[in-house]
Scaffold this motif. Sequence first.
Motif, PDB file in Angstrom:
ATOM      1  N   ALA A 153       9.935  -3.416  -0.859  1.00 52.47           N
ATOM      2  CA  ALA A 153      10.470  -2.094  -1.213  1.00 52.47           C
ATOM      3  C   ALA A 153      11.798  -1.916  -0.486  1.00 52.47           C
ATOM      4  O   ALA A 153      11.811  -1.714   0.735  1.00 52.47           O
ATOM      5  N   PRO A 154      12.925  -2.007  -1.184  1.00 53.99           N
ATOM      6  CA  PRO A 154      14.240  -1.924  -0.540  1.00 53.99           C
ATOM      7  C   PRO A 154      14.478  -0.656   0.272  1.00 53.99           C
ATOM      8  O   PRO A 154      15.323  -0.647   1.169  1.00 53.99           O
ATOM      9  N   SER A 155      13.721   0.399   0.005  1.00 55.93           N
ATOM     10  CA  SER A 155      13.913   1.653   0.737  1.00 55.93           C
ATOM     11  C   SER A 155      13.215   1.672   2.098  1.00 55.93           C
ATOM     12  O   SER A 155      13.310   2.667   2.833  1.00 55.93           O
ATOM     13  N   GLN A 184       0.824  -1.217   0.000  1.00 54.57           N
ATOM     14  CA  GLN A 184       0.000   0.000   0.000  1.00 54.57           C
ATOM     15  C   GLN A 184       0.859   1.268   0.000  1.00 54.57           C
ATOM     16  O   GLN A 184       0.332   2.373   0.099  1.00 54.57           O
ATOM     17  N   GLY A 185       2.166   1.101  -0.089  1.00 52.00           N
ATOM     18  CA  GLY A 185       3.057   2.250  -0.185  1.00 52.00           C
ATOM     19  C   GLY A 185       3.721   2.683   1.102  1.00 52.00           C
ATOM     20  O   GLY A 185       4.449   3.677   1.125  1.00 52.00           O
ATOM     21  N   ILE A 186       3.500   1.954   2.206  1.00 55.50           N
ATOM     22  CA  ILE A 186       4.124   2.322   3.477  1.00 55.50           C
ATOM     23  C   ILE A 186       5.595   1.913   3.456  1.00 55.50           C
ATOM     24  O   ILE A 186       5.928   0.784   3.088  1.00 55.50           O
ATOM     25  N   ARG A 187       6.461   2.836   3.892  1.00 54.20           N
ATOM     26  CA  ARG A 187       7.902   2.582   3.855  1.00 54.20           C
ATOM     27  C   ARG A 187       8.560   2.754   5.225  1.00 54.20           C
ATOM     28  O   ARG A 187       9.778   2.727   5.337  1.00 54.20           O
ATOM     29  N   GLN A 188       7.739   2.919   6.273  1.00 56.01           N
ATOM     30  CA  GLN A 188       8.250   3.071   7.632  1.00 56.01           C
ATOM     31  C   GLN A 188       7.504   2.114   8.554  1.00 56.01           C
ATOM     32  O   GLN A 188       6.265   2.064   8.532  1.00 56.01           O
ATOM     33  N   PHE A 189       8.247   1.365   9.368  1.00 53.95           N
ATOM     34  CA  PHE A 189       7.656   0.369  10.257  1.00 53.95           C
ATOM     35  C   PHE A 189       8.272   0.493  11.647  1.00 53.95           C
ATOM     36  O   PHE A 189       9.482   0.665  11.786  1.00 53.95           O
ATOM     37  N   ILE A 190       7.413   0.412  12.670  1.00 54.37           N
ATOM     38  CA  ILE A 190       7.856   0.381  14.068  1.00 54.37           C
ATOM     39  C   ILE A 190       7.337  -0.920  14.659  1.00 54.37           C
ATOM     40  O   ILE A 190       6.129  -1.087  14.843  1.00 54.37           O
ATOM     41  N   ASP A 191       8.230  -1.854  14.943  1.00 56.79           N
ATOM     42  CA  ASP A 191       7.865  -3.187  15.432  1.00 56.79           C
ATOM     43  C   ASP A 191       8.107  -3.221  16.936  1.00 56.79           C
ATOM     44  O   ASP A 191       9.253  -3.283  17.393  1.00 56.79           O
ATOM     45  N   ASP A 233       9.854   9.332  10.161  1.00 62.35           N
ATOM     46  CA  ASP A 233       9.147  10.612  10.112  1.00 62.35           C
ATOM     47  C   ASP A 233       7.693  10.366  10.514  1.00 62.35           C
ATOM     48  O   ASP A 233       6.892   9.856   9.738  1.00 62.35           O
ATOM     49  N   LEU A 234       7.351  10.745  11.745  1.00 61.48           N
ATOM     50  CA  LEU A 234       6.008  10.475  12.255  1.00 61.48           C
ATOM     51  C   LEU A 234       4.947  11.394  11.652  1.00 61.48           C
ATOM     52  O   LEU A 234       3.756  11.180  11.872  1.00 61.48           O
ATOM     53  N   ALA A 235       5.370  12.390  10.887  1.00 61.92           N
ATOM     54  CA  ALA A 235       4.398  13.224  10.184  1.00 61.92           C
ATOM     55  C   ALA A 235       3.900  12.544   8.915  1.00 61.92           C
ATOM     56  O   ALA A 235       2.913  12.981   8.318  1.00 61.92           O
ATOM     57  N   ALA A 236       4.581  11.481   8.528  1.00 58.70           N
ATOM     58  CA  ALA A 236       4.207  10.710   7.338  1.00 58.70           C
ATOM     59  C   ALA A 236       3.618   9.371   7.773  1.00 58.70           C
ATOM     60  O   ALA A 236       3.819   8.922   8.914  1.00 58.70           O
ATOM     61  N   PRO A 237       2.868   8.695   6.891  1.00 60.78           N
ATOM     62  CA  PRO A 237       2.294   7.395   7.258  1.00 60.78           C
ATOM     63  C   PRO A 237       3.359   6.384   7.679  1.00 60.78           C
ATOM     64  O   PRO A 237       4.466   6.342   7.129  1.00 60.78           O
ATOM     65  N   VAL A 238       3.002   5.595   8.668  1.00 62.57           N
ATOM     66  CA  VAL A 238       3.903   4.598   9.243  1.00 62.57           C
ATOM     67  C   VAL A 238       3.071   3.369   9.576  1.00 62.57           C
ATOM     68  O   VAL A 238       1.833   3.450   9.675  1.00 62.57           O
TER      69      VAL A 238
END
Length: 264
Positions: free
Chosen positions: A96-98, A70-77, A148-153
């Motif tokens: 997504a390698p990025s 869905q395009g999310i590139r930031q994860f907090i596990d 960046d918590l201002a962006a989707p995560v």
Amino acid sequence: MELDAAAKAALDPSRPNVARVWDYWLGGKNHFAADREQAERMWQVFPRAGQLARENRQFLDRAVSYVAGQGIRQFIDVGAGLPTVLNTHEIAQREAPSSKVAYVDNDPVVVRHAEALLATHPSVIALRGDARDPLEILSDPGLLGLVDLAAPVCVVLCAVLHFLDAGAASKTATAFVRAIAPGSYVIMSVGTGEDPDVIRRFEAEYQAARLHSFSLAEFTGFFDGLTVVPPGLLPAQDWRADEAAGRREPPIGYFLVGVGRKEA
């Protein structure tokens, strides 16, 4: 990070560690003879423990793949445990390698192991934090230097909320949902449905905090403020699994799972 006496004891390979036991169940390599012996004793109490761990990790694979798609590139596990097999960063970066991933755990031994194992991954970090204090996690300078918590995560809360009682688990989920940006996702799984006597005996062997079994109604409440992604809240083995396998009756004890999206 300086280790306290309990953490130093946990580094002793002659003493079992819960995170390494979980790694053994998942088929990882970061465990010692004492951990394997502990895992076997726990199997005697609850023979499906290893299978449940694998079902939960397979759900994580499908869920993270979906969210990355869905395009999310930031994860907090959060409550990540040791890096083992089908890790969040491996799944996300496969899509997504990025992708960037922050692992969080309240066990300093886990964080030390993770720092060593992930040293060659500049877009992956390991931090010490407690699921009961989401705001402290989300204000950690190390996390803010990567995410960046201002962006989707995407916040991952897999197999961690059942270490909290229903009230604390709900507060944790609510705090993360309120803090993340619109367009973000939350992946959750909790244990449910097991006989209370088995849970108590399993806890005694687990050497961890008390375990809590949540009903579907309680678990549904954790998704307040989110739109639940189809196919909904289900046993782990059924969430976007191979439809050719068909839906199965859940066993007496299983992981209840789901993914939610925070709308604008």
